[in-house]
Design an enzyme around this catalytic site. Structure first.
Site, short mmCIF file in Angstrom:
data_model
loop_
_atom_site.label_atom_id
_atom_site.label_comp_id
_atom_site.label_asym_id
_atom_site.label_seq_id
_atom_site.Cartn_x
_atom_site.Cartn_y
_atom_site.Cartn_z
N SER A 11 3.99 -2.56 13.83
CA SER A 11 4.81 -1.34 13.85
C SER A 11 4.12 -0.29 13.01
O SER A 11 3.25 -0.59 12.19
CB SER A 11 6.20 -1.62 13.27
OG SER A 11 6.13 -1.90 11.88
N VAL A 25 2.78 -7.59 5.66
CA VAL A 25 2.90 -6.26 5.08
C VAL A 25 1.60 -5.52 5.37
O VAL A 25 0.51 -6.01 5.09
CB VAL A 25 3.15 -6.33 3.56
CG1 VAL A 25 3.28 -4.92 2.99
CG2 VAL A 25 4.41 -7.14 3.28
N LYS A 26 1.75 -4.33 5.94
CA LYS A 26 0.57 -3.56 6.35
C LYS A 26 0.14 -2.64 5.21
O LYS A 26 0.92 -1.84 4.71
CB LYS A 26 0.88 -2.75 7.60
CG LYS A 26 -0.35 -2.14 8.26
CD LYS A 26 0.01 -1.24 9.44
CE LYS A 26 0.40 -2.03 10.68
NZ LYS A 26 0.53 -1.12 11.85
N VAL A 27 -1.12 -2.76 4.81
CA VAL A 27 -1.70 -2.01 3.69
C VAL A 27 -2.97 -1.33 4.17
O VAL A 27 -3.80 -1.96 4.82
CB VAL A 27 -2.02 -2.95 2.51
CG1 VAL A 27 -2.74 -2.19 1.40
CG2 VAL A 27 -0.74 -3.58 1.97
#
Length: 956
Positions: A56, A152-154
């Protein structure tokens, strides 16, 4: 290592998406939407297409939340369930979707033993270039979502790399995004391995950690191909070689990244981790939608198939690949050809490094822009659902102001300035001590947290049966409570609130007569506890109440003051019933929603919870997550600040009669906060509206309109101003309790305006200068028994005229009429005239000063201020001395008909008032202001009548 298989088309081998499993590539979907999850569409992709993950991003959520109806029910539930801010609204709904998608993908996670089955949620894109905040945000999201198959997108930016290392060491699954270059990928893979090694070295499990490195593809070709086309069109000598590189560079770049992955995977260092159960950090091909119609729409799927990789596809690309994709292990094929493509690109100056550097920056900016759009869409829906429970804003601006406002709002959006403000970053203003004055941002939540204590006090006040509450204060400690008293009046079952903020002896005596001292609760309100006026007022009324009730006097007194102040000592020594504390990190003019406003509100019987929740509603609407274009406080502050920089610095406050006193509070807030260093807003309060012809081009009008009791005359006059292209901000309140919302909104707006003007919005250097001069005069009185002698430059019967040498020489004249005429002759376009009257503020004098100011405005077509001393010293006095040198001042003093002694002091209230007037005037003169003092002896009414006639004649 990789054997290239013979291509198999979809028709020959079935669904290509399913066939990817045979070559160990996982198809993920770059899309999420609530209805898509709930109607079974996502599960169908898992079952029929072998979908193994979901990513997302803000742009996806913006389309889903902002432009569809999927979220309307939850929107209504959340908005109706209490005050919340935009970021919380978004995150609550997004997390529900993420958890629901994780549930659909959980069987995949189980079947693949944690290699696949993930759903990604991005940390705030605003943190793309900040290490520690990214770590904190990722940890918070991981804990909040609390599902094992979350990623978790970083961002893989330079500051993101150490965050990734730490988060992997923490045991958190990470999707690294925004990778374009091989060097950036190498740094990210190193961070992953180092994080695993740190965790493994501490004896902690690493077998459950998963990570992907999102390597972007099509955006590279987009920029490279654009440069190629430009050079070919210009007739470049290498045109044919350049054309041969179109659509090739991004894939070649990706292949080199995969080669690095294979090399590292074969290394002893990785094999040690693998033996301990570590999962590989798989390359994930992102931005795989084809932008150039000259290419096959499956290009970045067909050409990037290889073991231990992921391809995340937008829905259209996934549909295309399902229909006509070609499955072959292409990623390891033609490596030398890929190297040649990159060598040719380098030789021909296509600057892949420059392109990838630009794409990272553009990507960070684009993600932030998308998040702005997302939060803006959420804010717009929230505002619509709040309807009349939130005050409304309407702007009617001339072209130059409108363009300036739009440009400034966009700068604030791009620079993230509202987030920096809420983070208490002093560089929003001047980088000095501003950060230590910002607790007003969160004081509403603080007071709601302490509401039981405040309500208990309220119940006790009612039980004691007081008939009156008399508040003694100046400036910030009195103007807010005065608004409450004037707006809400006497509440049944509670004492009536009176606010005394003057040292005029007639006014002191008048307030003494208004209350029954034996049944009065006295609130002594002073932040510093050392301000002269509250201290001598306290001494006077403590003595008077003691005469009425004897030794019980302390039980009739409450102090509101900062911890450790002189007033706290006094209150303890004199046995005050209660002491309520302010916050040392809130300045007086920003204190109305702290105990300085809430304690009087409690004593007079306001519904504290309803009042504070109103304020909280606006605080949430103005939060750091509300983008400037949807942020009520930022919008208002931008109009004020931009208007001031365009020369429209006279903020004319117009308020419905039922809330008229808001103007007095706003005067102090704006004047003390912005009027300094030769800049600032000059508030114009209580100046009855006239026709458009009486105004110049130096105004901005703020109309606080009460919807349930509008004034038809005001409405008509405002419409005429709009038609005349005057800038008008109309703020509509549904009911009087919404002044609590406006308290907060105007505080934030004033801070924003100060930032735009470029000053420290939280000091008041010139107010302090007046206090110093007053103290010198009162000290002199204590030593000699009289104020220092002064000589007028002229007299006319009962009138004496005072000015410094420079002003006196400009005024000359021997009659009142000549002196006033000479003073008015100095008025220039864009100036304002301020009448500063050190006389009792009652109905008669207020009528007189209104007639005088309107004569000036209508005759000279300039702004006017009508102020009573000494209360304005703690209000507009700062702007008069420190703001723009556009004021023309007439100070009015008079002999007191009767004086009132200050207990325990040599000086009286009359002496103090005289010292304040003279100190005020001295600082005006020192600042080079055009200042005249007119002193009236004998009959005050007769003197004011003649002065009014002289003013009207001079203004005509």
């Amino acid at each position: 290592m990789n054997v290239v298989q013979k291509p198999e088309t979809a028709a020959a081998a079935g669904n290509p998406l399913k066939k990817l499993e045979a070559v160990k590539q996982s198809p993920w979907l770059d899309f999420i939407q609530r209805s898509f999850i709930h109607d079974g569409s996502l599960k169908k992709l898992v079952d029929e297409d072998g979908l193994k993950g979901v990513t997302s991003n803000p742009a996806i959520f913006e389309k889903a939340m902002g432009h569809g109806t999927d979220y309307d029910d939850q929107f209504k539930q959340l908005v109706g369930g209490g005050n919340t801010d935009v970021s919380t609204l978004y995150e609550t709904m997004a997390i529900e979707d993420i958890r629901a998608a994780c549930a659909v993908l959980k069987p995949v996670w189980d079947a693949t033993e944690g290699l696949d089955g993930y759903v990604s949620l991005e940390v705030s894109p605003y943190l793309g270039l900040q290490t520690e905040p990214t770590i904190a945000e990722a940890r918070r999201l991981w804990k909040t979502v609390d599902v094992s198959n979350l990623m978790v997108k970083v961002p893989g930016t330079e500051p993101g790399v150490p965050a990734i290392r730490q988060l992997i060491a923490d045991g958190i699954n990470i999707n690294v995004t925004l990778l374009f270059s091989l060097d950036a990928y190498k740094a990210v893979l190193e961070a992953y391995i180092a994080g695993l090694e740190e965790r493994h070295g501490k004896g902690e499990d690493i077998s459950h950690i998963a990570s992907v490195a999102s390597f972007f593809v099509s955006r590279i070709d987009g920029l490279i191909d654009k440069e190629i086309d430009k050079r070919v069109a210009a007739g470049d000598k290498d045109a044919e070689t350049l054309k041969a590189l179109r659509g090739k560079v991004a894939i070649a770049n990706a292949k080199m990244a995969y080669q690095h992955y294979l090399e590292v995977s074969a290394s002893p260092r990785w094999q040690t981790l693998k033996a301990a159960g570590a999962n590989p950090q798989r390359l994930l091909w992102a931005s795989t939608g084809v932008k150039d119609k000259a290419y096959p729409d499956t290009l970045y799927c067909d050409e990037l198939i290889g073991a231990d990789t992921v391809n995340t596809m937008p829905p259209a690309t996934m549909d295309a690949f399902r229909e006509r994709g070609t499955v072959a292990e292409t990623l390891g094929a033609d490596i030398e050809a890929a190297r040649k493509v990159l060598a040719d690109a380098d030789r021909l100056g296509l600057d892949l490094n420059g392109v990838t550097t630009k794409l990272v920056k553009d990507g960070v900016d684009a993600f932030a822009d998308s998040f702005d759009a997302l939060l803006g869409a959420v804010a717009a829906k929230q505002t619509a659902l709040l309807a009349d429970t939130l005050t409304k804003t309407e702007l009617s601006l001339p072209q130059d102001v409108d363009e300036g406002v739009k440009a400034s709002l966009d700068r604030w959006r791009k620079d993230g300035t509202i987030r920096r403000l809420w983070q208490r970053d002093a560089s929003v203003w001047t980088g000095k001590d501003e950060a230590k004055w910002l607790n007003w941002l969160t004081i509403v939540d603080d007071r709601l947290g302490d509401i039981a204590v405040l309500q208990s006090f309220q119940d006790e006040v009612k039980a004691k049966g007081f008939s009156h509450v008399l508040l003694l204060g100046m400036g910030g400690s009195s103007l807010g409570p005065e608004v409450l008293a004037e707006t809400f009046g006497h509440r049944a079952g509670f004492p009536e609130l009176h606010v005394l903020d003057s040292t005029d002896p007639q006014q002191v005596a008048s307030f003494e007569r208004k209350v029954d001292l034996a049944n009065t609760l006295v609130i002594v309100s002073s932040k510093s506890g050392g301000t002269l006026e509250p201290n001598i007022l306290k001494d006077y009324f403590f003595d008077k109440v003691k005469q009425a009730v004897g030794d019980k006097v302390g039980s009739h007194f409450v102090a509101v003051t900062d911890p450790g102040s002189h007033m706290e000592e006094v209150a303890k020594k004199d046995g005050f019933w209660r002491i309520f504390y302010g916050d040392k990190q809130i300045g007086g003019r920003f204190s109305v929603l702290s105990n300085f406003g809430i304690v009087p509100a409690a004593a007079m019987g306001l519904d504290l919870r309803e009042f504070l929740e109103n304020a909280q509603r606006m605080a949430k609407a103005c939060s750091d997550g509300a983008p400037p274009l949807q942020n009520p406080g930022v919008i208002l502050g931008t109009v004020l600040g931009v208007s001031a920089k365009l020369g429209r610095d006279k903020v004319t406050v117009v308020a419905s009669p039922a809330i008229y006193d808001m103007g007095a509070w706003l005067e102090q807030l704006m004047a003390e906060s912005t009027g300094k260093e030769g800049h600032g807003l000059i508030p114009i309060d209580d100046e009855t509206l006239g026709g458009p012809e009486v105004y110049g081009h130096d105004r901005v009008f703020a109309y606080l309109r009460l919807a349930d009791s509008p004034d038809a005359g005001q409405d008509k006059a405002i419409e005429a101003l709009k038609a005349a292209k005057q800038p008008v901000v109309t703020i509509t309140l549904s009911n009087t309790l919404q002044i609590a919302q406006e308290f907060f909104r105007w505080e934030l707006a004033t801070a924003v305006a100060g930032a735009i003007i470029g000053i420290n919005a939280f000091d008041q250097p010139d107010v302090e200068a007046s206090k110093v001069e007053t103290r010198k005069l009162t000290d002199a009185y204590n030593q000699s028994g009289s104020l220092p002698a002064e000589t007028p430059f002229g007299t006319d019967g009962d009138f004496s005229f005072f000015a410094d040498e420079k002003n006196a020489s400009a005024l000359g004249g021997s009659s009142l009429e000549d002196v006033i005429k000479a003073q008015f002759a100095r008025i220039k376009e864009g100036d304002y005239v301020a009448l500063l009257a050190y006389i009792e503020r009652d109905d008669a004098t207020r009528d007189w000063i209104q007639k005088a100011r309107l004569a000036i405005r209508d005759g000279k077509h300039i702004a006017t201020a009508a102020e009573f001393g000494p209360r304005f010293l703690h209000s507009t006095g700062q702007a008069y001395k420190g703001g723009p040198n556009s004021g023309v001042f007439i100070q009015i003093t008079a002999d007191d008909a009767a004086d009132v002694a200050v207990p325990g002091a040599k000086y009286s209230f009359g002496v103090v008032k005289a010292a304040q007037a003279r100190g005020d005037f001295d600082v005006l003169a020192e600042r080079g202001r055009r200042a005249l003092r007119v002193h009236i002896k004998g009959n005050l009414k007769a003197g004011l009548d003649r002065l009014g006639q002289a003013i009207a004649a001079a203004a005509a």
